[in-house]
Design a protein around this motif. Sequence first.
Motif, PDB file in Angstrom:
ATOM      1  N   TYR A 239     -57.112  18.469 -49.045  1.00  0.00           N
ATOM      2  CA  TYR A 239     -55.895  18.592 -49.853  1.00  0.00           C
ATOM      3  C   TYR A 239     -54.779  19.349 -49.143  1.00  0.00           C
ATOM      4  CZ  TYR A 239     -58.802  16.942 -53.674  1.00  0.00           C
ATOM      5  OH  TYR A 239     -59.622  16.179 -54.470  1.00  0.00           O
ATOM      6  N   GLY A 240     -55.025  19.844 -47.907  1.00  0.00           N
ATOM      7  CA  GLY A 240     -53.984  20.556 -47.183  1.00  0.00           C
ATOM      8  C   GLY A 240     -53.852  22.011 -47.626  1.00  0.00           C
ATOM      9  N   GLN A 241     -52.764  22.667 -47.187  1.00  0.00           N
ATOM     10  CA  GLN A 241     -52.465  24.066 -47.519  1.00  0.00           C
ATOM     11  C   GLN A 241     -53.651  24.979 -47.187  1.00  0.00           C
ATOM     12  OE1 GLN A 241     -51.313  23.698 -51.740  1.00  0.00           O
ATOM     13  NE2 GLN A 241     -49.164  23.825 -51.100  1.00  0.00           N
ATOM     14  N   SER A 243     -53.918  27.448 -44.934  1.00  0.00           N
ATOM     15  CA  SER A 243     -53.599  28.870 -44.809  1.00  0.00           C
ATOM     16  C   SER A 243     -53.456  29.525 -46.179  1.00  0.00           C
ATOM     17  CB  SER A 243     -52.311  29.054 -43.995  1.00  0.00           C
ATOM     18  OG  SER A 243     -51.220  28.407 -44.630  1.00  0.00           O
ATOM     19  N   TYR A 244     -52.826  28.812 -47.113  1.00  0.00           N
ATOM     20  CA  TYR A 244     -52.685  29.347 -48.470  1.00  0.00           C
ATOM     21  C   TYR A 244     -54.050  29.503 -49.130  1.00  0.00           C
ATOM     22  CZ  TYR A 244     -51.650  29.505 -53.455  1.00  0.00           C
ATOM     23  OH  TYR A 244     -51.622  29.864 -54.783  1.00  0.00           O
ATOM     24  N   THR A 245     -54.931  28.528 -48.913  1.00  0.00           N
ATOM     25  CA  THR A 245     -56.274  28.576 -49.499  1.00  0.00           C
ATOM     26  C   THR A 245     -57.061  29.761 -48.950  1.00  0.00           C
ATOM     27  OG1 THR A 245     -56.294  26.177 -49.776  1.00  0.00           O
ATOM     28  CG2 THR A 245     -58.425  27.306 -49.824  1.00  0.00           C
TER      29      THR A 245
END
Length: 300
Positions: A239-241, A243-245
């Motif tokens: 699903y991407g993101q 670094s945020y995860t």
Amino acid sequence: MRISSVIPAIGLGVLAFAGVLAITSGAGPGLDPDSMSYLHAAGTLVHGRGLRDIDRDWRSADSTMPLAHWPPGYPVAIAGAERAGLGAVQGARLIGALAELVTIATIVWLVAGVVGIGAGVIAGLLVMVTPSVVQVQESVLSEPLFIALLVLTLAAMVRAMDRPIVSGALAGVASVVRYAGISLVGGVVLWQLARAGTIRQRITRAVEAALPAIVLQGVWVLRTVHSAGRSSIREVSIYGQLSYTLHEGWQTTSAWLVPGMGELWGVFVGVGVAALLAIAIRESRPLRARLSAPVAAALL
């Protein structure tokens, strides 16, 4: 299995069981949209209509649809409790309490077998007061049952290494309680591939460990493809993101280690615990030997 570690493990598990019943007494466990799906599917199953979810589409001519977005394991467990006469909500409450008993008792038993009963009891107490663990017990959610199956899978990987069907079956059941349990199936397969033996032995063990999940998920997928209509099983994808995860994961870990104190204190506590563990392992050869299998299994 030593009686000296089993009795404290069961005792702390019973205390956790009583605690769950206490925090869900009175008004009972909380309900949210996920709970609505679980309870409705359990009710339709008990009444012979199969596993059905509430249809939230205003354009639908029917108020229900086949359950697909959520896996079937938790609704089936609730249906079993409801058929036994407990009622859906009270049955879910009992399932959560029993799951917590199993989780805490197994953690105490596993840790005690590696570093002693004192450390085992401390580990069990720490899990019992972890905010996220307490919070999922306050509502009708599948997480407590899934966590219990996760811990049992780890225990089977460590204590029943030569019986891959045991850990494989537990991981397979976990995968139909929460779709995230697919990762447990991958873990038990990798564990059997990583253990000593010939290539043929490793592959045979891995296939045996994977077989329960293949059967359970296969049946569920075939049933859902045949009957789900507009609804479907969740897709597995990236699903991407990232670094945020990862940052969100560290925030969660910090909140577990030092609730309410922020990420910086989480860093200090985490580094301190890691340093103490590293020193203990370095200074004790027997401890290194006892830790090797549990740590490797947990990492997988």
